[in-house]
Write a protein that holds these residues in place. Structure first.
Motif, PDB file in Angstrom:
ATOM      1  N   UNK A  34      36.972  94.742  22.988  1.00 20.83           N
ATOM      2  CA  UNK A  34      38.128  95.308  23.298  1.00 20.83           C
ATOM      3  C   UNK A  34      38.304  96.596  22.908  1.00 20.83           C
ATOM      4  N   UNK A  35      37.243  97.745  22.530  1.00 18.57           N
ATOM      5  CA  UNK A  35      37.796  98.915  22.546  1.00 18.57           C
ATOM      6  C   UNK A  35      37.146  99.663  23.426  1.00 18.57           C
ATOM      7  N   UNK A  36      36.629  99.223  24.196  1.00 20.09           N
ATOM      8  CA  UNK A  36      35.684  99.213  25.594  1.00 20.09           C
ATOM      9  C   UNK A  36      36.463  99.252  26.769  1.00 20.09           C
ATOM     10  N   UNK A  37      37.202  98.332  26.988  1.00 18.79           N
ATOM     11  CA  UNK A  37      38.410  97.918  27.487  1.00 18.79           C
ATOM     12  C   UNK A  37      39.517  98.198  27.315  1.00 18.79           C
ATOM     13  N   UNK A  38      40.432  98.894  26.003  1.00 23.15           N
ATOM     14  CA  UNK A  38      41.506  99.640  25.843  1.00 23.15           C
ATOM     15  C   UNK A  38      41.148 101.025  26.442  1.00 23.15           C
ATOM     16  N   UNK A  39      40.567 101.431  26.026  1.00 25.20           N
ATOM     17  CA  UNK A  39      39.617 103.353  26.589  1.00 25.20           C
ATOM     18  C   UNK A  39      39.186 102.745  27.830  1.00 25.20           C
ATOM     19  N   UNK A  40      39.304 102.162  28.332  1.00 23.19           N
ATOM     20  CA  UNK A  40      39.289 102.341  30.050  1.00 23.19           C
ATOM     21  C   UNK A  40      40.596 102.142  30.528  1.00 23.19           C
ATOM     22  N   UNK A  41      41.660 101.360  30.585  1.00 23.40           N
ATOM     23  CA  UNK A  41      42.690 101.305  30.355  1.00 23.40           C
ATOM     24  C   UNK A  41      43.965 103.107  30.112  1.00 23.40           C
ATOM     25  N   UNK A  42      43.370 103.408  29.334  1.00 24.23           N
ATOM     26  CA  UNK A  42      43.899 104.522  28.919  1.00 24.23           C
ATOM     27  C   UNK A  42      44.026 105.644  29.756  1.00 24.23           C
ATOM     28  N   UNK A  43      42.096 105.864  29.923  1.00 19.58           N
ATOM     29  CA  UNK A  43      41.529 106.931  30.676  1.00 19.58           C
ATOM     30  C   UNK A  43      42.876 106.335  32.158  1.00 19.58           C
ATOM     31  N   UNK A  44      42.155 105.115  32.567  1.00 17.00           N
ATOM     32  CA  UNK A  44      43.313 104.633  34.596  1.00 17.00           C
ATOM     33  C   UNK A  44      44.403 104.876  33.681  1.00 17.00           C
ATOM     34  N   UNK A  45      45.473 104.724  32.588  1.00 13.47           N
ATOM     35  CA  UNK A  45      47.060 105.255  33.123  1.00 13.47           C
ATOM     36  C   UNK A  45      47.294 106.792  32.723  1.00 13.47           C
ATOM     37  N   UNK A  46      45.640 107.440  32.064  1.00 18.47           N
ATOM     38  CA  UNK A  46      46.133 109.175  31.758  1.00 18.47           C
ATOM     39  C   UNK A  46      45.709 109.286  33.296  1.00 18.47           C
ATOM     40  N   UNK A  47      45.332 108.989  34.666  1.00 16.64           N
ATOM     41  CA  UNK A  47      45.210 109.122  35.416  1.00 16.64           C
ATOM     42  C   UNK A  47      43.661 109.716  36.238  1.00 16.64           C
ATOM     43  N   UNK A  48      42.733 108.988  35.232  1.00 15.90           N
ATOM     44  CA  UNK A  48      41.040 109.612  35.392  1.00 15.90           C
ATOM     45  C   UNK A  48      40.289 108.875  36.921  1.00 15.90           C
ATOM     46  N   UNK A  49      40.164 109.424  37.557  1.00 18.38           N
ATOM     47  CA  UNK A  49      38.898 108.491  38.346  1.00 18.38           C
ATOM     48  C   UNK A  49      38.619 107.194  37.824  1.00 18.38           C
ATOM     49  N   UNK A  50      37.854 105.766  38.988  1.00 24.15           N
ATOM     50  CA  UNK A  50      38.320 104.940  38.133  1.00 24.15           C
ATOM     51  C   UNK A  50      36.514 105.009  38.174  1.00 24.15           C
ATOM     52  N   UNK A  51      35.872 105.543  37.988  1.00 24.06           N
ATOM     53  CA  UNK A  51      34.372 106.701  37.379  1.00 24.06           C
ATOM     54  C   UNK A  51      34.298 107.197  36.587  1.00 24.06           C
ATOM     55  N   UNK A  52      35.521 107.616  36.075  1.00 24.92           N
ATOM     56  CA  UNK A  52      35.442 108.470  35.403  1.00 24.92           C
ATOM     57  C   UNK A  52      36.336 107.857  33.633  1.00 24.92           C
ATOM     58  N   UNK A  53      36.446 106.473  34.735  1.00 25.51           N
ATOM     59  CA  UNK A  53      37.344 105.927  33.121  1.00 25.51           C
ATOM     60  C   UNK A  53      36.198 104.826  33.232  1.00 25.51           C
ATOM     61  N   UNK A  54      34.884 104.362  34.001  1.00 22.78           N
ATOM     62  CA  UNK A  54      33.871 103.342  33.666  1.00 22.78           C
ATOM     63  C   UNK A  54      33.068 103.968  32.632  1.00 22.78           C
ATOM     64  N   UNK A  55      33.244 105.370  33.034  1.00 17.40           N
ATOM     65  CA  UNK A  55      32.534 106.968  31.980  1.00 17.40           C
ATOM     66  C   UNK A  55      32.687 106.570  30.511  1.00 17.40           C
ATOM     67  N   UNK A  56      34.005 106.627  29.992  1.00 12.80           N
ATOM     68  CA  UNK A  56      35.098 106.551  29.468  1.00 12.80           C
ATOM     69  C   UNK A  56      34.643 105.262  28.214  1.00 12.80           C
ATOM     70  N   UNK A  57      34.492 103.669  29.388  1.00 12.95           N
ATOM     71  CA  UNK A  57      34.864 102.541  28.323  1.00 12.95           C
ATOM     72  C   UNK A  57      32.930 102.699  28.667  1.00 12.95           C
ATOM     73  N   UNK A  58      31.710 103.235  29.413  1.00 16.50           N
ATOM     74  CA  UNK A  58      30.601 103.005  28.694  1.00 16.50           C
ATOM     75  C   UNK A  58      29.922 103.259  27.532  1.00 16.50           C
TER      76      UNK A  58
END
Length: 152
Positions: A34-58
């Motif tokens: 849940x934490x990983x998914x929510x952090x990725x979604x937040x990164x995406x909503x903030x306009x991060x690139x897909x790869x950066x959002x997945x770095x955040x999720x990982x």
């Protein structure tokens, strides 16, 4: 090919995201996901690139897993860092805190391949590599605080 990036959010959307953030009490494996998914979604909503959002999720997944495995649980948050009026940057901050036994040797814990458990020993060094800023702070009396930021 340029990485996919969502349009930057409006000021109103940023205010909403800053107020909301992500806060997850880590006490079981589903909390890690849940934490990983929510952090990725937040990164995406903030306009991060897909790869950066997945770095955040990982990185979030690794920090949450460490909270559960080594400390029996803890708190993980992901928050907007808005420095557009200073340095001009927008970032996503991860903060993992626990009341566990602490880390006896932080430098050793950041050594690739070192593990106090059954893992591969690439968790904290991996988080440090994936994120732009990183700090690891054992707290007096026990517990650990890990702070990491990904800048857009």
């Amino acid at each position: 090919m340029k990485p996919e990036r969502t349009p930057p959010p409006s000021d109103a959307a940023l205010a909403e995201l800053a107020a909301a953030g992500v806060r997850v009490l880590i006490s079981s494996e589903p909390d890690i996901m849940a934490a990983s998914r929510q952090a990725r979604l937040l990164a995406e909503r903030l306009g991060f690139s897909r790869s950066a959002a997945y770095h955040v999720a990982t990185a979030t997944s690794e920090l949450a897993n460490n909270l559960l495995t080594h400390a029996g649980g803890g708190r993980l948050s992901a928050n907007l860092l808005d420095e557009r009026f200073g340095s001009g940057r927008l970032g996503l901050e991860l903060l993992a805190e626990d009341e566990g036994p602490g880390i006896a040797d932080p430098a050793l814990a950041l050594t690739e391949g070192y593990s106090t458990g059954r893992g591969l020993g690439c968790g904290l060094p991996g988080v440090k590599r994936l994120m732009d800023d990183f700090s690891l702070e054992p707290r007096p009396g026990g517990g650990t605080r890990v702070w990491a930021v990904k800048w857009r």
